[in-house]
Design an enzyme around this catalytic site. Sequence first.
Site, mmCIF file in Angstrom:
data_model
loop_
_atom_site.group_PDB
_atom_site.id
_atom_site.type_symbol
_atom_site.label_atom_id
_atom_site.label_comp_id
_atom_site.label_asym_id
_atom_site.label_seq_id
_atom_site.Cartn_x
_atom_site.Cartn_y
_atom_site.Cartn_z
ATOM 1 N N SER A 229 0.840 -1.207 0.000
ATOM 2 C CA SER A 229 0.000 0.000 0.000
ATOM 3 C C SER A 229 0.869 1.249 0.000
ATOM 4 O O SER A 229 1.989 1.244 0.550
ATOM 5 C CB SER A 229 -0.854 -0.026 1.276
ATOM 6 N N TYR B 97 -1.813 -1.194 10.788
ATOM 7 C CA TYR B 97 -2.088 -1.775 9.459
ATOM 8 C C TYR B 97 -0.939 -1.449 8.505
ATOM 9 O O TYR B 97 -0.370 -2.330 7.854
ATOM 10 C CB TYR B 97 -3.410 -1.224 8.904
ATOM 11 N N LYS C 164 2.166 -3.855 6.548
ATOM 12 C CA LYS C 164 2.535 -3.874 5.119
ATOM 13 C C LYS C 164 4.043 -3.649 4.973
ATOM 14 O O LYS C 164 4.711 -4.317 4.181
ATOM 15 C CB LYS C 164 1.769 -2.783 4.359
HETATM 16 P P1 NAD Z 1 -10.805 -7.363 0.948
HETATM 17 O O1 NAD Z 1 -11.028 -7.336 2.403
HETATM 18 O O2 NAD Z 1 -11.977 -7.164 0.063
HETATM 19 O O3 NAD Z 1 -10.057 -8.720 0.518
HETATM 20 C C1 NAD Z 1 -9.176 -9.400 1.381
HETATM 21 C C2 NAD Z 1 -9.655 -10.846 1.454
HETATM 22 O O4 NAD Z 1 -8.779 -11.590 2.314
HETATM 23 C C3 NAD Z 1 -11.066 -10.983 2.036
HETATM 24 O O5 NAD Z 1 -11.857 -11.729 1.146
HETATM 25 C C4 NAD Z 1 -10.851 -11.708 3.380
HETATM 26 O O6 NAD Z 1 -11.943 -12.547 3.678
HETATM 27 C C5 NAD Z 1 -9.566 -12.468 3.103
HETATM 28 N N1 NAD Z 1 -8.758 -12.782 4.302
HETATM 29 C C6 NAD Z 1 -8.350 -11.937 5.283
HETATM 30 N N2 NAD Z 1 -7.578 -12.593 6.175
HETATM 31 C C7 NAD Z 1 -7.484 -13.883 5.745
HETATM 32 C C8 NAD Z 1 -6.820 -15.042 6.237
HETATM 33 N N3 NAD Z 1 -6.092 -15.013 7.368
HETATM 34 N N4 NAD Z 1 -6.947 -16.196 5.554
HETATM 35 C C9 NAD Z 1 -7.682 -16.255 4.418
HETATM 36 N N5 NAD Z 1 -8.329 -15.186 3.901
HETATM 37 C C10 NAD Z 1 -8.228 -14.017 4.551
HETATM 38 O O7 NAD Z 1 -9.673 -6.273 0.627
HETATM 39 P P2 NAD Z 1 -9.193 -5.697 -0.769
HETATM 40 O O8 NAD Z 1 -9.616 -4.273 -0.849
HETATM 41 O O9 NAD Z 1 -9.518 -6.634 -1.857
HETATM 42 O O10 NAD Z 1 -7.629 -5.670 -0.503
HETATM 43 C C11 NAD Z 1 -6.801 -6.753 -0.876
HETATM 44 C C12 NAD Z 1 -5.398 -6.486 -0.347
HETATM 45 O O11 NAD Z 1 -4.947 -5.227 -0.849
HETATM 46 C C13 NAD Z 1 -5.302 -6.399 1.168
HETATM 47 O O12 NAD Z 1 -4.105 -7.008 1.585
HETATM 48 C C14 NAD Z 1 -5.260 -4.911 1.434
HETATM 49 O O13 NAD Z 1 -4.574 -4.604 2.621
HETATM 50 C C15 NAD Z 1 -4.499 -4.409 0.219
HETATM 51 N N6 NAD Z 1 -4.779 -3.011 -0.098
HETATM 52 C C16 NAD Z 1 -6.077 -2.594 -0.285
HETATM 53 C C17 NAD Z 1 -6.340 -1.248 -0.545
HETATM 54 C C18 NAD Z 1 -7.755 -0.774 -0.728
HETATM 55 O O14 NAD Z 1 -7.986 0.447 -0.612
HETATM 56 N N7 NAD Z 1 -8.722 -1.622 -1.014
HETATM 57 C C19 NAD Z 1 -5.284 -0.324 -0.610
HETATM 58 C C20 NAD Z 1 -3.971 -0.788 -0.429
HETATM 59 C C21 NAD Z 1 -3.733 -2.139 -0.168
HETATM 60 N N1 UFG Z 2 -12.997 11.181 2.841
HETATM 61 C C1 UFG Z 2 -14.019 12.047 3.179
HETATM 62 N N2 UFG Z 2 -15.170 11.523 3.676
HETATM 63 C C2 UFG Z 2 -15.369 10.176 3.812
HETATM 64 C C3 UFG Z 2 -14.309 9.298 3.457
HETATM 65 C C4 UFG Z 2 -13.133 9.832 2.974
HETATM 66 O O1 UFG Z 2 -13.879 13.260 3.071
HETATM 67 O O2 UFG Z 2 -16.441 9.756 4.277
HETATM 68 C C5 UFG Z 2 -11.744 11.733 2.273
HETATM 69 C C6 UFG Z 2 -10.518 11.460 3.138
HETATM 70 O O3 UFG Z 2 -10.369 12.459 4.113
HETATM 71 C C7 UFG Z 2 -9.409 11.463 2.072
HETATM 72 C C8 UFG Z 2 -10.108 10.897 0.829
HETATM 73 O O4 UFG Z 2 -11.499 11.104 1.054
HETATM 74 O O5 UFG Z 2 -9.004 12.768 1.799
HETATM 75 C C9 UFG Z 2 -9.845 9.420 0.593
HETATM 76 O O6 UFG Z 2 -10.153 8.708 1.789
HETATM 77 P P1 UFG Z 2 -10.233 7.116 1.832
HETATM 78 O O7 UFG Z 2 -10.629 6.744 3.219
HETATM 79 O O8 UFG Z 2 -11.079 6.613 0.715
HETATM 80 O O9 UFG Z 2 -8.755 6.672 1.501
HETATM 81 P P2 UFG Z 2 -7.387 6.967 2.290
HETATM 82 O O10 UFG Z 2 -6.459 7.564 1.304
HETATM 83 O O11 UFG Z 2 -7.604 7.706 3.542
HETATM 84 O O12 UFG Z 2 -6.967 5.502 2.719
HETATM 85 C C10 UFG Z 2 -6.458 4.615 1.744
HETATM 86 C C11 UFG Z 2 -6.722 3.152 2.115
HETATM 87 C C12 UFG Z 2 -5.949 2.774 3.357
HETATM 88 C C13 UFG Z 2 -4.491 3.132 3.223
HETATM 89 C C14 UFG Z 2 -4.365 4.604 2.884
HETATM 90 C C15 UFG Z 2 -2.954 5.020 2.668
HETATM 91 O O13 UFG Z 2 -8.095 2.946 2.338
HETATM 92 O O14 UFG Z 2 -6.017 1.365 3.482
HETATM 93 O O15 UFG Z 2 -5.088 4.848 1.661
HETATM 94 O O16 UFG Z 2 -2.435 4.336 1.565
HETATM 95 F F1 UFG Z 2 -3.822 2.900 4.391
#
Ligand code: NAD
Ligand code: UFG
Length: 336
Positions: free
Chosen positions: A124, A149, A153
């Site tokens: 991330s 979190y 990572k």
């Molecule tokens: P998500 O929660 O939709 O998918 C993660 C999946 O992993 C889920 O289906 C959950 O059930 C499964 N899981 C969690 N722990 C487990 C375990 N111990 N064993 C087996 N399955 C398990 O999340 P996502 O948005 O698809 O994100 C996928 C990956 O990308 C995550 O590692 C997340 O941290 C990373 N990531 C997501 C974002 C974002 O904004 N969505 C941003 C940066 C990084």
């Molecule tokens: N925001 C609002 N109102 C809301 C939700 C979000 O104003 O209800 C704003 C936040 O303040 C930010 C932007 O929208 O300025 C994006 O917010 P998100 O929560 O969608 O995303 P973030 O960038 O805060 O977080 C994301 C991932 C995290 C990760 C982080 C840093 O969700 O997992 O980026 O990489 F840790």
Amino acid sequence: MNILVTGGAGYIGTHTIVALISNGHSVVVIDNLINSSRESLRRVEEITDTTIPFYEADLRDYDTLGGIFNEHPIDAVIHFAGLKAVGESTENPARYYRFNVGSTLNLLKIMNEYNVKKLVFSSSATVYGSAPVPYVESHPAGRDITSPYGKTKYMIEEILSDVAMSDSSIEFTSLRYFNPIGAHESGRIGENPTGTPNNLMPYITQVATKQRESLRIWGDDYDTVDGTGVRDYIHVSDLASGHLAALTHSKPGYHVYNLGSGKGTSVLELLRAFEVSTGQKIPYEIAPRRPGDLPEFYADVHLANSELNWQTTKTVEDACRDSWRWQSENPNGYEQ
Ligand code: NAD
Ligand code: UFG
């Protein structure tokens, strides 16, 4: 290739599986469904017209992992599984270390046992902490990470780097995602948060379906284009194709790539893009800043462009339309 996808029932996993299968790969999925449902994979099977071997199991369970590697010849692993709620990680850090770091250690152990050398890991942008924009891979990661979190990572990245250094035939890649939004163009799969969404796009779409009254914008007094927070929103299908590219161009060693659009978009700009591309009006109010939020970050994507031969193809407007199609056609997510 035959690819083990951990966390394959989740938001990014499902979209990536569609891209993998559409490009001739086979997948095996392990997911404990802690943040997803069986229905998401059923819909992936419907989109791709395939049957996907699925194990409802926890990555922390080493014996089950052994059973999977025993049954399927695995060429590579894409490791999405993990917990991802920033706030929750501050309340229960040990759980995040167990789930995210602990699971990865199990995975590495079994990969070593079965001689599987290729891994793509979901990292991330949060690992940069507060760095100068645009975030570039050469900037030292790991400083000022504010949440457990984010630290999981970074720790996993460090572990992968060390393990890769110990064996010259290993090919490990960390992909640092920026802000994934959007959904598959079919409207059949998309982001399905449990409870109140923390992230901006699912909150906007739930206001549009009138499941929530109005959006609260966390702060309009940042030093940004219009005072609201700026992020790099990337369509989840572009993110999915980044995984395909990472596997295709996988090479020995440990490598890190940003996956973003390379452009910053403010909250108000995203809101306007959503309203224009969907015709939905989003009521909002300005609220105080959210603790821990950075004013602005977006990616430098030159490295992924050149080394992975990968580019984004979709706009923020495409992502708004696709998120809206998903949300309006599935107001309760995967619940029937
Ligand atoms: P998500 O929660 O939709 O998918 C993660 C999946 O992993 C889920 O289906 C959950 O059930 C499964 N899981 C969690 N722990 C487990 C375990 N111990 N064993 C087996 N399955 C398990 O999340 P996502 O948005 O698809 O994100 C996928 C990956 O990308 C995550 O590692 C997340 O941290 C990373 N990531 C997501 C974002 C974002 O904004 N969505 C941003 C940066 C990084
Ligand atoms: N925001 C609002 N109102 C809301 C939700 C979000 O104003 O209800 C704003 C936040 O303040 C930010 C932007 O929208 O300025 C994006 O917010 P998100 O929560 O969608 O995303 P973030 O960038 O805060 O977080 C994301 C991932 C995290 C990760 C982080 C840093 O969700 O997992 O980026 O990489 F840790």
